[in-house]
Write a protein that holds these residues in place. Structure first.
Motif, PDB file in Angstrom:
ATOM      1  N   ASP A  91     -17.463  27.224  20.199  1.00 44.38           N
ATOM      2  CA  ASP A  91     -16.588  27.079  21.354  1.00 44.38           C
ATOM      3  C   ASP A  91     -15.278  27.819  21.120  1.00 44.38           C
ATOM      4  N   THR A  92     -14.310  27.625  22.016  1.00 45.24           N
ATOM      5  CA  THR A  92     -13.081  28.409  21.949  1.00 45.24           C
ATOM      6  C   THR A  92     -12.220  28.100  20.732  1.00 45.24           C
ATOM      7  N   SER A  93     -12.501  26.982  20.040  1.00 44.66           N
ATOM      8  CA  SER A  93     -11.721  26.658  18.843  1.00 44.66           C
ATOM      9  C   SER A  93     -12.378  27.177  17.570  1.00 44.66           C
ATOM     10  N   SER A 128     -21.460  21.400  27.107  1.00 40.48           N
ATOM     11  CA  SER A 128     -20.410  21.000  26.167  1.00 40.48           C
ATOM     12  C   SER A 128     -19.125  20.701  26.919  1.00 40.48           C
ATOM     13  N   LEU A 129     -18.319  19.833  26.337  1.00 41.77           N
ATOM     14  CA  LEU A 129     -16.999  19.580  26.893  1.00 41.77           C
ATOM     15  C   LEU A 129     -16.068  20.693  26.433  1.00 41.77           C
ATOM     16  N   PRO A 130     -15.239  21.224  27.325  1.00 43.67           N
ATOM     17  CA  PRO A 130     -14.355  22.336  26.948  1.00 43.67           C
ATOM     18  C   PRO A 130     -13.428  21.950  25.804  1.00 43.67           C
ATOM     19  N   HIS A 132      -9.944  22.773  23.511  1.00 42.49           N
ATOM     20  CA  HIS A 132      -8.608  23.250  23.857  1.00 42.49           C
ATOM     21  C   HIS A 132      -8.003  24.012  22.678  1.00 42.49           C
TER      22      HIS A 132
END
Length: 239
Positions: A91-93, A128-130, A132
């Protein structure tokens, strides 16, 4: 032929012709689509990192560097599903998430048959939950690791205490779904682990970092027993 299959076939068409270029008109005729559609497909390949380029002028057209592209990849359905699940966790992290996404696009474009169907079916069943994560922080950490640069951090520890650190990155540790930057901390004059999602700001200084041994920095810490993931064994140089 659907678009994904056409993109895969287009790469192979350009690879077969290399180093000679192919015109948009010729490619459109070959794949029985309009020149506008073919131009859009070629642009998509460029945006996903495939090394295609346009050569202007008489005798020009589109060409590809065959040494920098993937040949056909023959995956089993289980292997395709495993890659899909692994990529879904990026994911973005996650460090190198952007590169993972473009790599996935290249792999998907090279798959066909049961493997492609299995990957697409599983992809439709994963949500998936986004997260942050701060992409600028992640990019700074990636750059520091790739280029062996000293990194300046603003960090908040588990107790909520904020501090500024100058560190020499040595590697990444993943545990329990979290990512940690392992580095030599010049402030503490010792190896330290910094949870990536607790880094409030990060900026490479431009100064070259001393090469540090990751395993030595982990000695005496909770990560002392960490070992390279089995999935990366084929990529890890022998010691």
């Amino acid at each position: 032929m659907n678009r994904t299959a056409r993109l895969y076939a287009l790469v192979e068409e350009l690879r077969a012709a290399a180093p000679r270029p192919r015109t948009v008109a010729a490619l459109a005729t070959r794949f029985e689509v309009s020149t506008r559609t073919m131009q859009r497909d070629l642009q998509t390949l460029m945006e996903t990192g495939v090394p295609v380029r346009s050569l202007p002028g008489r005798g020009g057209g589109w060409s590809i560097d065959p040494e920098a592209t993937l040949p056909p990849i023959h995956l089993t359905p289980d292997e395709a599903s495993a890659l899909t699940a692994a990529l879904a966790a990026a994911d973005t992290s996650t460090p190198y998430a952007d590169a993972a996404r473009t790599a996935a696009q290249k792999i998907v474009a090279s798959m066909a048959g049961p493997a492609s169907a299995a990957a697409r079916q599983l992809a439709a069943q994963i949500v998936s939950l986004p997260a942050h994560g701060d992409s600028a922080i992640r990019t700074a950490v990636e750059q520091a690791l790739a280029d062996d640069l000293v990194l300046r951090l603003s960090y908040t520890d588990a107790a909520g205490h904020e501090s500024n650190r100058v560190v020499e990155p040595a590697g990444l540790l993943t545990a329990g779904g979290r990512w940690y930057l392992i580095a030599w901390c010049r402030t503490r004059r010792a190896g330290r682990g910094f949870r990536v999602d607790r880094i409030a700001a990060a900026a490479p200084t431009g100064e070259r970092a001393r090469l540090r041994d990751l395993s030595e920095l982990l000695v005496g810490s909770a990560g002392a027993d960490a070992v390279p993931p089995a999935a990366l064994a084929a990529l890890t140089p022998p010691s």
